[in-house]
Design a protein around this motif. Structure first.
Motif, mmCIF file in Angstrom:
data_model
loop_
_atom_site.group_PDB
_atom_site.id
_atom_site.type_symbol
_atom_site.label_atom_id
_atom_site.label_comp_id
_atom_site.label_asym_id
_atom_site.label_seq_id
_atom_site.Cartn_x
_atom_site.Cartn_y
_atom_site.Cartn_z
ATOM 1 N N VAL A 45 0.888 -1.191 -0.194
ATOM 2 C CA VAL A 45 0.068 0.030 0.160
ATOM 3 C C VAL A 45 0.749 0.647 0.123
ATOM 4 O O VAL A 45 2.084 1.258 0.326
ATOM 5 N N LEU A 46 0.615 2.135 -1.363
ATOM 6 C CA LEU A 46 1.302 3.341 -1.030
ATOM 7 C C LEU A 46 0.367 4.458 -0.196
ATOM 8 O O LEU A 46 -0.747 4.718 -0.186
ATOM 9 N N LEU A 47 1.403 5.433 1.036
ATOM 10 C CA LEU A 47 0.102 5.689 1.762
ATOM 11 C C LEU A 47 1.071 7.725 1.621
ATOM 12 O O LEU A 47 2.722 7.619 2.330
ATOM 13 N N VAL A 48 0.487 8.850 2.093
ATOM 14 C CA VAL A 48 0.992 9.759 1.341
ATOM 15 C C VAL A 48 1.118 10.191 2.551
ATOM 16 O O VAL A 48 0.237 10.620 3.082
ATOM 17 N N THR A 49 2.133 10.429 2.864
ATOM 18 C CA THR A 49 2.389 11.124 4.485
ATOM 19 C C THR A 49 2.810 13.003 4.639
ATOM 20 O O THR A 49 2.008 13.439 3.896
ATOM 21 N N SER A 50 2.394 13.096 5.749
ATOM 22 C CA SER A 50 2.030 14.248 6.070
ATOM 23 C C SER A 50 3.395 16.049 5.805
ATOM 24 O O SER A 50 3.286 16.845 5.199
ATOM 25 N N THR A 51 4.212 14.856 4.764
ATOM 26 C CA THR A 51 5.628 15.864 4.938
ATOM 27 C C THR A 51 5.782 15.683 3.069
ATOM 28 O O THR A 51 6.659 15.816 2.229
ATOM 29 N N ALA A 52 4.580 15.230 2.118
ATOM 30 C CA ALA A 52 4.389 14.757 0.932
ATOM 31 C C ALA A 52 5.049 13.813 0.879
ATOM 32 O O ALA A 52 5.601 13.877 -1.372
ATOM 33 N N GLY A 53 5.005 13.084 1.135
ATOM 34 C CA GLY A 53 6.614 11.650 0.484
ATOM 35 C C GLY A 53 5.145 10.984 0.699
ATOM 36 O O GLY A 53 4.053 10.591 0.489
ATOM 37 N N VAL A 54 6.317 9.148 -0.007
ATOM 38 C CA VAL A 54 5.001 8.310 0.374
ATOM 39 C C VAL A 54 5.593 7.327 0.883
ATOM 40 O O VAL A 54 7.174 7.430 0.729
ATOM 41 N N ALA A 55 4.822 6.665 1.923
ATOM 42 C CA ALA A 55 5.126 5.257 2.497
ATOM 43 C C ALA A 55 4.829 4.311 1.838
ATOM 44 O O ALA A 55 3.184 4.279 1.181
ATOM 45 N N GLY A 56 5.627 2.855 2.276
ATOM 46 C CA GLY A 56 4.727 1.800 1.955
ATOM 47 C C GLY A 56 4.341 1.683 3.138
ATOM 48 O O GLY A 56 5.180 1.144 3.856
ATOM 49 N N LEU A 57 3.472 -0.219 3.303
ATOM 50 C CA LEU A 57 2.904 -1.143 3.960
ATOM 51 C C LEU A 57 2.387 -1.901 3.440
ATOM 52 O O LEU A 57 1.568 -1.720 2.415
ATOM 53 N N ALA A 58 2.988 -3.237 3.077
ATOM 54 C CA ALA A 58 3.351 -4.599 3.266
ATOM 55 C C ALA A 58 2.030 -5.281 3.520
ATOM 56 O O ALA A 58 1.918 -5.304 4.701
ATOM 57 N N GLY A 59 1.777 -6.207 2.731
ATOM 58 C CA GLY A 59 0.571 -7.276 3.435
ATOM 59 C C GLY A 59 -0.929 -7.248 2.628
ATOM 60 O O GLY A 59 -1.144 -5.991 2.835
ATOM 61 N N ALA A 60 -2.093 -8.603 3.130
ATOM 62 C CA ALA A 60 -3.113 -8.056 2.151
ATOM 63 C C ALA A 60 -4.263 -8.047 3.389
ATOM 64 O O ALA A 60 -5.081 -6.772 2.850
ATOM 65 N N GLY A 61 -3.891 -7.578 4.575
ATOM 66 C CA GLY A 61 -4.506 -6.795 5.355
ATOM 67 C C GLY A 61 -4.916 -5.137 5.450
ATOM 68 O O GLY A 61 -5.604 -4.586 5.465
ATOM 69 N N ALA A 62 -3.034 -4.556 4.670
ATOM 70 C CA ALA A 62 -3.404 -3.184 4.431
ATOM 71 C C ALA A 62 -4.246 -3.017 3.398
ATOM 72 O O ALA A 62 -4.834 -1.878 3.446
ATOM 73 N N LEU A 63 -4.081 -3.618 2.180
ATOM 74 C CA LEU A 63 -4.754 -3.760 1.342
ATOM 75 C C LEU A 63 -6.223 -3.355 1.481
ATOM 76 O O LEU A 63 -7.076 -2.680 1.079
ATOM 77 N N ASP A 64 -6.643 -4.820 2.520
ATOM 78 C CA ASP A 64 -7.819 -5.127 2.616
ATOM 79 C C ASP A 64 -8.610 -3.461 3.146
ATOM 80 O O ASP A 64 -9.578 -2.526 3.157
ATOM 81 N N ALA A 65 -7.693 -2.799 4.107
ATOM 82 C CA ALA A 65 -7.910 -1.598 5.130
ATOM 83 C C ALA A 65 -8.556 -0.657 4.014
ATOM 84 O O ALA A 65 -9.319 0.734 3.678
ATOM 85 N N LEU A 66 -8.113 -0.727 2.809
ATOM 86 C CA LEU A 66 -8.636 0.350 1.857
ATOM 87 C C LEU A 66 -9.264 0.600 1.411
ATOM 88 O O LEU A 66 -10.047 1.505 0.016
ATOM 89 N N ALA A 67 -10.398 -0.935 0.920
ATOM 90 C CA ALA A 67 -11.686 -0.868 0.277
ATOM 91 C C ALA A 67 -12.257 -0.393 1.177
ATOM 92 O O ALA A 67 -13.133 -0.491 2.005
ATOM 93 N N GLY A 68 -12.804 0.892 0.130
ATOM 94 C CA GLY A 68 -14.518 1.509 0.331
ATOM 95 C C GLY A 68 -15.333 0.569 -0.126
ATOM 96 O O GLY A 68 -17.132 0.187 0.886
ATOM 97 N N CYS A 69 -15.382 -0.558 -1.090
ATOM 98 C CA CYS A 69 -16.209 -1.465 -1.093
ATOM 99 C C CYS A 69 -15.994 -2.962 -1.572
ATOM 100 O O CYS A 69 -15.507 -3.166 -2.269
ATOM 101 N N PRO A 70 -15.996 -4.070 -0.633
ATOM 102 C CA PRO A 70 -14.769 -4.783 -0.761
ATOM 103 C C PRO A 70 -15.893 -5.334 -1.680
ATOM 104 O O PRO A 70 -16.723 -6.324 -1.600
#
Length: 521
Positions: free
Chosen positions: A417-442
């Protein structure tokens, strides 16, 4: 003197490649998804603010309206379960946060709103279909409308709730016009307004005196043609006429006036749709597709080197096209964000706006990658096993490709998962659970070669732009430009990495089949 055009040079194709491989046509927008047989039956509920949508759903499900309360901008998914639970799925976390099933219980302090809240209940109605309540249509914007269209396309049904003293906005009519072009079943529910139901057009009488009492200006008692108007019917008819004047394709849609405590007619209509739709989906795909088992011989004369070269060229072509499409979409997002910062939501609304844009961008990137990879697999497999390719054979190849991804270093981090940070950067978070948390309509369990693309804003962005001191529009515009540029770079790398591992894994699966003469998967 201006230089003339460069002469065209015909580059000969290698042996076995009669025509240059091209990337399959890619979707350039959301909202055209057809409900697949594996997708769960759902009714997507939407409508303007103040239409009593939450009260209507509470009446359908026999709940307290407080049970359906969610943070602004979040989706609410109501499923069936034996034990009542409520959980919030927040981007940036691998596990959901428990909200508790008590409407009076305080939820956890979250750094940012969840993409969705799931409420599980032992209600018999939810055995037929799940309910997805969306944000108010007035807050959706361009990106939110696309997300809603994608959700409705996969769910199969849309329930639009509007009250008697409201009118359809231009954005809502455009949204409904898009829905009318799909196979989505549309229902309309009209609820009482602030002053109750609408009065007749002249506002003075509820009777039609007919010809006997109205001709030639004569007065007198109502004639035999007199009939009494029902203000509920008048309100529904007025809303339907206004809709059909703009979207005539929705003439078959059914309308339901919802009085206080009267939800049985709407409930029966939704259950009837679910029964018919469930039967249609179940019969559209056999449980065991052709080619799922048995030997699949290889076509004679296939050269592994030519096959590998073709897959390589197609993968590079598709990756380039998708990167170009996403860059153009990000440029459009930047224009919309700047406009909203200056003339719309301002700095405080920037996180919600940009997060919804990233949700729509993720869905588009996922759809483009899935479509391109399906085209590459079908083209290459048809050359090895012959065309047309059976669905079961294609599934076996896709599963083998997924297994092969684990042997490649980049293949183990594709669920990132690509996460936009408050410093205008992009951080990463891997894992199926991290992707599931992004779905508004799974949706249903994916049967694609790669996991979905996921981009969201982390909690730090919400905290940063909601501080009263950070209200400078120029600073917000500069931050948004840098953040979108970082997202473009990271997405470009992600797309290139995905097609590189697909090229390698698919090449191994098919060349092994050519070497052994049969499909080994």
């Amino acid at each position: 003197m201006k230089p003339g055009p460069l002469p065209s040079v015909d580059v000969p194709e290698p042996d076995g490649l009669a025509e240059p491989p091209r990337c399959a046509p890619l979707p350039t927008r959301l909202g055209v998804t057809e409900p697949g047989p594996e997708e769960p039956l759902r009714v997507v509920v939407t409508g303007p603010s103040g239409a009593g949508r939450r009260e209507l759903l509470a009446g359908l499900l026999g709940l307290d309206p407080g049970m359906l309360a969610v943070p602004a901008g979040s989706h609410l998914l109501v499923n069936h379960a034996k034990v009542p639970t409520r959980a919030a799925y927040v981007p940036g976390y691998r596990q959901p946060h428990s909200y508790g099933a008590d409407p009076l219980a305080a939820g956890p302090a979250l750094a940012r709103p969840p993409r969705r809240v799931e409420l599980s209940l032992p209600d018999p109605l939810l055995r037929h279909f799940a309910v997805l309540d969306t944000p108010d249509t007035g807050t959706l914007g361009v990106a939110g409308g696309r997300v809603l269209l994608d959700a409705a396309g996969r769910a199969g049904a849309l329930l639009f709730v509007i009250c008697a003293d409201q009118a359809f906005s231009a954005a809502e009519l455009n949204l409904l016009a898009e829905v009318a072009r799909t196979r989505v079943e549309v229902f309309f529910a009209v609820t009482p307004g602030v002053a109750g139901w609408a009065a007749p057009a002249d506002g003075t009488t509820t009777e039609d005196t007919g010809a006997s009492g109205a001709s030639a200006g004569r007065s007198g008692p109502p004639g035999p043609a007199a009939r009494r108007y029902d203000p509920v019917e008048v309100s529904v008819a007025a809303h339907r006429a206004a809709l059909l004047a703009a979207v005539p394709a929705l003439a078959p849609a059914r309308w339901f006036p919802v009085r206080q405590g009267e939800h049985s007619v709407l409930r029966r209509a939704l259950v009837g749709w679910a029964a018919d739709e469930g039967l249609r989906r179940a019969s559209s795909r056999p449980p065991e597709p052709p080619g799922a088992h048995g030997r699949v011989p290889v076509v004679a004369g296939v050269e592994p080197a030519d096959l590998t070269e073709r897959i390589d060229r197609q993968a590079r072509s598709c990756a380039q096209r998708i990167r170009q499409h996403l860059a153009l979409e990000l440029a459009n997002i930047h224009l919309r964000v700047v406009k909203e910062i200056v003339f719309g939501v301002g700095c405080a609304g920037l996180p919600q706006l940009l997060d919804r844009e990233m949700e729509a961008l993720s869905l588009l990137a996922t759809a483009q990658c899935d479509e391109a990879i399906r085209g590459i697999v079908d083209d290459a497999a048809a050359r090895v096993f012959g065309a047309p390719l059976a669905e079961g054979v294609r599934r076996r190849i896709v599963h083998a490709v997924r297994w092969g991804l684990a042997d490649h270093p980049d293949g183990r981090e594709l669920d990132r998962v690509l996460l936009v940070t408050s410093t205008a950067g992009v951080a990463g978070l891997a894992g199926a659970g991290a992707l599931d948390a992004l779905a508004g309509c799974p949706g249903a369990e994916r049967d694609e070669a790669l996991p979905p693309v996921g981009v969201a804003l982390n909690g730090g962005c919400w905290q940063h732009w909601r501080v009263p001191g950070n209200a400078d529009p120029n600073a917000a515009r500069s931050w948004a430009q840098r953040a979108l540029r970082e997202v473009e770079l990271e997405l470009s790398r992600q797309v290139s990495r995905r097609f590189e591992v697909i090229r390698l894994s698919l090449g191994v699966v098919l060349t092994d089949a050519v070497d052994h003469g049969i499909l080994l998967a």
